[in-house]
Every structure is written in C-alpha cells, then in structure tokens.
Design an enzyme around this catalytic site. Structure first.
Site, PDB file in Angstrom:
ATOM      1  N   ASN A 184      71.723  18.230 -25.645  1.00  0.00           N
ATOM      2  CA  ASN A 184      70.462  17.541 -24.682  1.00  0.00           C
ATOM      3  C   ASN A 184      69.308  18.667 -24.920  1.00  0.00           C
ATOM      4  O   ASN A 184      69.412  19.558 -25.282  1.00  0.00           O
ATOM      5  CB  ASN A 184      70.954  17.590 -23.450  1.00  0.00           C
ATOM      6  CG  ASN A 184      71.384  18.827 -22.710  1.00  0.00           C
ATOM      7  OD1 ASN A 184      72.067  19.584 -23.498  1.00  0.00           O
ATOM      8  ND2 ASN A 184      71.148  18.827 -21.643  1.00  0.00           N
ATOM      9  N   GLU A 211      65.639  19.231 -23.470  1.00  0.00           N
ATOM     10  CA  GLU A 211      64.803  19.136 -22.043  1.00  0.00           C
ATOM     11  C   GLU A 211      63.402  19.340 -22.415  1.00  0.00           C
ATOM     12  O   GLU A 211      63.015  19.772 -23.611  1.00  0.00           O
ATOM     13  CB  GLU A 211      65.398  19.755 -20.999  1.00  0.00           C
ATOM     14  CG  GLU A 211      66.623  19.302 -20.683  1.00  0.00           C
ATOM     15  CD  GLU A 211      67.217  19.953 -19.349  1.00  0.00           C
ATOM     16  OE1 GLU A 211      66.797  21.009 -18.684  1.00  0.00           O
ATOM     17  OE2 GLU A 211      68.376  19.588 -18.875  1.00  0.00           O
ATOM     18  N   CYS A 220      69.121  13.233 -23.730  1.00  0.00           N
ATOM     19  CA  CYS A 220      70.550  13.563 -23.657  1.00  0.00           C
ATOM     20  C   CYS A 220      70.965  13.838 -24.923  1.00  0.00           C
ATOM     21  O   CYS A 220      70.582  13.495 -26.026  1.00  0.00           O
ATOM     22  CB  CYS A 220      71.412  12.381 -23.213  1.00  0.00           C
ATOM     23  SG  CYS A 220      70.941  12.004 -21.112  1.00  0.00           S
ATOM     24  N   GLU A 268      73.787  12.669 -26.285  1.00  0.00           N
ATOM     25  CA  GLU A 268      74.353  11.570 -26.755  1.00  0.00           C
ATOM     26  C   GLU A 268      73.451  10.811 -27.657  1.00  0.00           C
ATOM     27  O   GLU A 268      73.357  10.509 -28.850  1.00  0.00           O
ATOM     28  CB  GLU A 268      74.959  10.610 -25.917  1.00  0.00           C
ATOM     29  CG  GLU A 268      76.273  11.078 -25.061  1.00  0.00           C
ATOM     30  CD  GLU A 268      75.877  11.701 -23.780  1.00  0.00           C
ATOM     31  OE1 GLU A 268      74.921  12.210 -23.486  1.00  0.00           O
ATOM     32  OE2 GLU A 268      76.604  11.515 -22.766  1.00  0.00           O
ATOM     33  N   CYS A 283      75.539   8.723 -19.455  1.00  0.00           N
ATOM     34  CA  CYS A 283      74.782   8.213 -18.503  1.00  0.00           C
ATOM     35  C   CYS A 283      74.443   6.997 -18.907  1.00  0.00           C
ATOM     36  O   CYS A 283      74.701   6.293 -19.873  1.00  0.00           O
ATOM     37  CB  CYS A 283      73.368   9.124 -18.325  1.00  0.00           C
ATOM     38  SG  CYS A 283      72.160   8.687 -19.556  1.00  0.00           S
ATOM     39  N   CYS A 316      72.234   6.250 -22.258  1.00  0.00           N
ATOM     40  CA  CYS A 316      72.845   6.551 -23.218  1.00  0.00           C
ATOM     41  C   CYS A 316      74.048   5.559 -23.272  1.00  0.00           C
ATOM     42  O   CYS A 316      74.271   5.055 -24.722  1.00  0.00           O
ATOM     43  CB  CYS A 316      73.682   7.968 -23.055  1.00  0.00           C
ATOM     44  SG  CYS A 316      72.693   9.468 -23.402  1.00  0.00           S
TER      45      CYS A 316
END
Ligand code: THU
Length: 159
Positions: A61, A63, A72, A74, A111, A114
């Site tokens: 991930n 940020e 993210c 993924e 999530c 994703c």
C-alpha cells in the site's frame, strides 16, 4: 420473498497446508509488506500475484498526505501487473495486512474498491482469480473467485 446467496470459502489452517508455489506467494506478500509506505495509518499491507506465465508480481500500500490519493496493496499490484503484462492471466492473489509492528494478526480481506478492481480483471480474463487473505502467522482464507467476496457485483455485462 427472501432469498439467500451462498458464498464459498476455504479456511486453510496454517502455512504447512499450502503448496510450494502458494508458500512462495505467502512469503513474498509478507516480505513486500515491509516495504509499504503507510506513515498515516501505520497499517502495512503486502500483496503477491501469480501469473499464468509463472511470473510473480508484488506490491504494497502507498499512502499520501492527501489521504484519498493513496492506494491499497492489491490495486498497486494488479494495476502494475495489467500495465506490464497485458493479456497475461492472473491465477492467484495473496494479501497480508497488519499494523506495522504487529507480530500476530487475523486474515484481512481486500477492501470493497479492491474487490471491484480485481473483478474487472477477472471478468476480462474470463477465469477466476483465487484470493488468499492471510494472517502473519499463516491462517489463510481462500476463495476461488473474487465474486465470492463481492456478491451482486457490477460489471461490464450491465453496460
Ligand atoms: N489497505 C490495503 O492495502 N488493502 C486493503 O484491502 C485494505 C486497506 C490499506 C489502505 C491504507 O493504506 C491502509 O491499509 C489502512 O486502510
């Protein structure tokens, strides 16, 4: 009238129950997690995907101070995969997430965003992507398709 949707998943008790290639994917997802850039949430996530040509792609991930600009693990991984290996099918996706300093954790599923992004590539390749979400200790939940994590999914067939 009420109806039910059944979703299928497998609980893999521990690392020893994985095949050799699955162990490699688990190890790589765990290792690349240490390269996450997650200074705001301190939640570090690693992902590894296996392609049909045997390549393994990893990501973490990423940020951003403008929070929604982050991404993210993924999606970082599958977007890079599609950008660099267009047309090569994704067979398996492993994801491991936990706070940076955690020694134990529980399996963290992808999530919602994703799931939707993974669905796009699964639909495109017309073949399921096996999803494995794992704890640091090696407890693993597996689904044969992202659709099991995203019932009533929206895809291009509705457009
Ligand atoms: N995160 C992922 O990388 N994958 C998920 O499926 C869940 C959340 C990241 C996003 C953010 O950097 C941090 O975990 C906390 O939400």
């Amino acid at each position: 009238m009420e109806k039910e949707i059944t979703i299928n998943f497998e609980v893999i008790a521990n690392y020893d129950h994985l095949t050799d290639i699955e162990k490699t994917l688990f190890d790589k997802a765990k290792t690349v997690r240490a390269q996450a850039y997650a200074p705001y949430s301190n939640f570090w996530v690693g992902c590894a995907v296996l392609l049909e040509n045997g390549e393994i792609i990893t990501g973490s991930n990423q940020e951003n101070a403008a929070y929604p600009s982050g991404l993210c693990a993924e999606r970082t991984t599958i977007f890079w995969t599609s950008a660099n290996f267009p047309g090569v099918k994704i067979k398996k996706l492993f994801v491991i997430g936990a706070p940076k300093e955690a020694l134990t954790s529980t399996p963290i599923p992808p999530c919602g965003s994703c799931r939707q992004s993974i669905l796009e590539y699964e639909s495109k390749q017309k073949e399921g992507i096996e999803i494995y979400f794992a704890s640091l200790d090696g407890e693993i939940y597996k689904t044969k398709s992202i659709r099991d994590l995203l019932p009533f999914s929206f895809d291009a067939s509705y457009l």
